[in-house]
Design an enzyme around this catalytic site. Structure first.
Site, PDB file in Angstrom:
ATOM      1  N   PHE A 155       1.888  -3.619   3.624  1.00  0.00           N
ATOM      2  CA  PHE A 155       2.134  -5.146   4.093  1.00  0.00           C
ATOM      3  C   PHE A 155       3.549  -5.312   3.862  1.00  0.00           C
ATOM      4  CE2 PHE A 155      -2.002  -7.492   3.552  1.00  0.00           C
ATOM      5  CZ  PHE A 155      -2.938  -6.597   4.556  1.00  0.00           C
ATOM      6  N   GLU A 181      -0.293   4.540  14.241  1.00  0.00           N
ATOM      7  CA  GLU A 181      -0.131   5.826  13.594  1.00  0.00           C
ATOM      8  C   GLU A 181      -0.371   7.043  14.380  1.00  0.00           C
ATOM      9  OE1 GLU A 181      -0.802   7.839   9.014  1.00  0.00           O
ATOM     10  OE2 GLU A 181      -2.254   6.594   9.547  1.00  0.00           O
ATOM     11  N   HIS A 209      -9.917   2.481   0.189  1.00  0.00           N
ATOM     12  CA  HIS A 209      -8.408   2.223   0.092  1.00  0.00           C
ATOM     13  C   HIS A 209      -8.133   1.627  -1.283  1.00  0.00           C
ATOM     14  CE1 HIS A 209      -4.502   1.188   1.251  1.00  0.00           C
ATOM     15  NE2 HIS A 209      -4.635   0.502   2.420  1.00  0.00           N
ATOM     16  N   CYS A 267       0.847  -1.358  -0.042  1.00  0.00           N
ATOM     17  CA  CYS A 267       0.070   0.102  -0.204  1.00  0.00           C
ATOM     18  C   CYS A 267       0.977   1.095   0.092  1.00  0.00           C
ATOM     19  CB  CYS A 267      -1.170   0.077   1.146  1.00  0.00           C
ATOM     20  SG  CYS A 267      -2.072  -1.440   1.081  1.00  0.00           S
ATOM     21  N   HIS A 285      -2.392   7.692   6.825  1.00  0.00           N
ATOM     22  CA  HIS A 285      -2.441   6.584   6.148  1.00  0.00           C
ATOM     23  C   HIS A 285      -3.905   6.191   6.411  1.00  0.00           C
ATOM     24  CE1 HIS A 285      -1.764   2.800   4.164  1.00  0.00           C
ATOM     25  NE2 HIS A 285      -1.968   2.149   5.087  1.00  0.00           N
ATOM     26  N   LYS A 311      -9.222   7.949   3.001  1.00  0.00           N
ATOM     27  CA  LYS A 311      -9.821   6.508   2.999  1.00  0.00           C
ATOM     28  C   LYS A 311     -11.129   6.487   3.647  1.00  0.00           C
ATOM     29  CE  LYS A 311      -5.172   4.278   2.660  1.00  0.00           C
ATOM     30  NZ  LYS A 311      -4.544   5.407   2.863  1.00  0.00           N
TER      31      LYS A 311
END
Length: 407
Positions: free
Chosen positions: A395, A313, A336, A162, A302, A331
Site C-alpha cells: 500500500f 505484476e 499473505h 507489505c 508478490h 501466498k
C-alpha cells in the site's frame, strides 16, 4: 558503499508451512493451500486465514516473555533465535556492536489494541494494561530481538506496508556493504489475524470470499482470483559480510546481490495501473546486482490474488523479461503475512535455490490471455537456479525487490 558480497548465513522460519527449513520445503512441495477456518475470526464475513499451528510461545520463550509480548513478537523472536542458531553463531561470542537488527513490521498489533480500547470505551481507563504500548508498537520487535540476543549495533524496524520486510533486507544489506555492521539479523514478522484487520480488509473488498472452501480461496494469477487470504508468520535471515562468514567457517546459503526500491507516487491503495514503480524497483535491483534480465532463472512473485495487483505484476514481468522465467507465488500456500511476506518469500527462494527446484503454486487453473506466466502447479519442478528475483509491493505504492544468487 563497497562492492563486497553479502551472504545469507542463517534462516529462521515460523510459518503456516512449518518452523524448520525441511518441514517448510516439504509442505510447499505438496502444493496445497493451508487456509482454514480461524477461530479468531469466527462470526465475520470472512472467517478463514493461514495460521501458524503448533507454536507454543510459553515453551519457546518462557512464561514471562510470552505474557508480555504480542504474537507478532513471539513469532519474530522465535524466528530470530532459529536464524542465529542456523548460522552457527553464539550470542555473546560476537562483536556485539557490529551486529545490527533490522526487521520489517507493517502495523501495530491490533489484537492488543482491540482489547485495551474496549476497556477504555467502557469507562475503565485504570484497567488498561501498562504493557499495552510496549508490547504492541512495531519498533519493539527489533528491540526485543536485540535484548534477547545481545546485538548492540543499529536497531530499528522498517515499515513500508507489505514491502516492509523486503525493505528491511535491503537496508540490512546496505549496512553491511557500508561497513557499519559485520552481521545483521533481518527479515520480518506479522500476525494480522485480528478481527479489526479482517473487517477492514473485507470492507475494502481485498479479501477472497471463497467461504465454501477456504483451501481454494488464494488463487494468484488465476483468472477467477477474487482477493487475498490473510496469513501470519515470521522469517529471519542472518546477513553477513561474505568474508566474515567464510573466515569463521560458516555455510553461505545464498548471496544478496541486488536491491531496488521505489514509490508509485500514485494512490494510497491501488498499484499504478502501468506498474511504473514495480518495474522501476525490479530494473533497479537488476542493475544493482550487475545482472541482465536474461541472467534471471526464477521470479518469486508478490502474487496476492487480487485482480489488479496480479495483472499489473504479470505485465511488468513480461515487459522486463520478454519471456519471463519460471514463476512461483508462495501466498497461494501460506497466505499473505503482510509486512513479513517479503522476508518469507526471500527465505523460501533461498530454499528453492538450495534444492534447485521451484515449488508449485496452489489453486492455479487458468491464466488470463496475454498475461500467461510459466508457473508450475501440482508438483515441484527441477530447475537450474543461479539467480532469482523476489518481489514485494505494498500500500502507498511502496515497492522493494531483492536479487539472490547462489554462492
Amino acid at each position: 558503499m563497497s562492492d563486497r558480497h553479502v551472504a545469507v548465513s542463517g534462516l529462521g522460519l515460523v510459518t503456516p508451512a512449518g518452523d524448520s527449513p525441511r518441514t517448510v520445503w516439504e509442505t510447499l512441495c505438496a502444493g496445497r493451500s493451508l487456509a482454514a477456518r480461524d477461530p479468531a475470526l469466527a462470526g465475520l464475513p470472512v472467517d478463514f486465514s493461514c495460521q501458524v499451528s503448533g507454536f507454543d510461545a510459553t515453551a519457546e520463550l518462557g512464561v514471562r516473555m510470552s505474557r508480555r509480548l504480542d504474537r507478532f513478537a513471539h513469532l519474530g523472536l522465535a524466528a530470530a533465535r532459529r536464524a542465529v542458531s542456523d548460522a552457527g553463531l553464539t550470542p555473546g561470542g560476537w562483536s556485539a556492536e557490529r551486529v545490527g537488527v533490522v526487521l520489517g513490521v507493517s502495523s501495530n498489533s491490533l489484537q492488543t489494541y482491540e482489547q485495551e480500547f474496549s476497556r477504555l470505551g467502557e469507562g475503565r481507563p485504570a484497567a488498561v494494561s501498562p504493557l499495552a504500548l510496549p508490547r504492541s508498537i512495531p519498533s519493539l520487535l527489533a528491540g526485543e530481538v536485540a535484548i534477547d540476543l545481545g546485538a548492540r549495533g543499529p536497531n530499528f524496524v522498517t515499515t513500508s506496508a507489505c514491502a516492509s520486510s523486503m525493505t528491511a533486507i535491503g537496508v540490512a544489506r546496505d549496512l553491511i556493504r557500508a561497513g557499519t555492521c559485520d552481521i545483521v539479523i533481518t527479515g520480518g514478522s506479522e500476525s494480522p489475524r485480528a478481527p479489526m484487520n479482517a473487517a477492514c480488509f473485507t470492507q475494502m473488498k481485498a479479501l477472497s470470499r471463497e467461504h465454501s472452501c477456504p483451501e481454494s480461496a488464494s488463487r494468484p494469477f488465476d483468472v477467477d482470483r477474487d482477493g487475498l487470504v490473510l496469513g501470519e508468520g515470521a522469517a529471519v535471515l542472518v546477513l553477513e559480510a561474505t568474508e566474515h562468514a567464510r573466515a569463521r567457517g560458516a555455510r553461505v546459503r545464498a548471496l544478496v546481490r541486488g536491491y531496488g526500491a521505489s514509490a508509485d507516487a500514485y494512490h494510497p491503495i491501488a498499484p499504478h495501473p502501468g506498474g511504473r514503480g514495480a518495474e522501476q524497483a525490479l530494473r533497479g535491483a537488476l542493475v544493482d546486482a550487475g545482472c541482465t534480465p536474461a541472467d534471471v532463472d526464477h521470479v518469486s512473485a508478490h502474487g496476492t490474488g487480487t485482480q489488479l495487483g496480479d495483472a499489473v505484476e504479470a505485465d511488468v514481468l513480461h515487459r522486463v523479461f520478454g519471456t519471463p522465467p519460471v514463476v512461483t507465488a508462495a501466498k497461494s500456500i501460506v497466505g499473505h503475512a503482510m509486512g513479513a511476506a517479503g522476508a518469507i518469500a526471500t527465505a523460501l527462494t533461498v530454499l528453492a535455490m538450495e534444492h534447485q527446484a521451484v515449488f508449485p503454486t496452489a489453486n492455479l487453473t487458468r491464466q488470463e490471455a496475454g498475461r500467461e506466466l510459466d508457473i508450475p502447479t501440482g508438483r515441484p519442478r527441477d530447475a537450474a537456479l543461479t539467480t532469482a528475483v523476489v518481489n514485494a509491493f505494498g500500500f502507498g505504492g511502496q515497492n522493494a525487490v531483492v536479487v539472490l544468487t547462489t554462492p
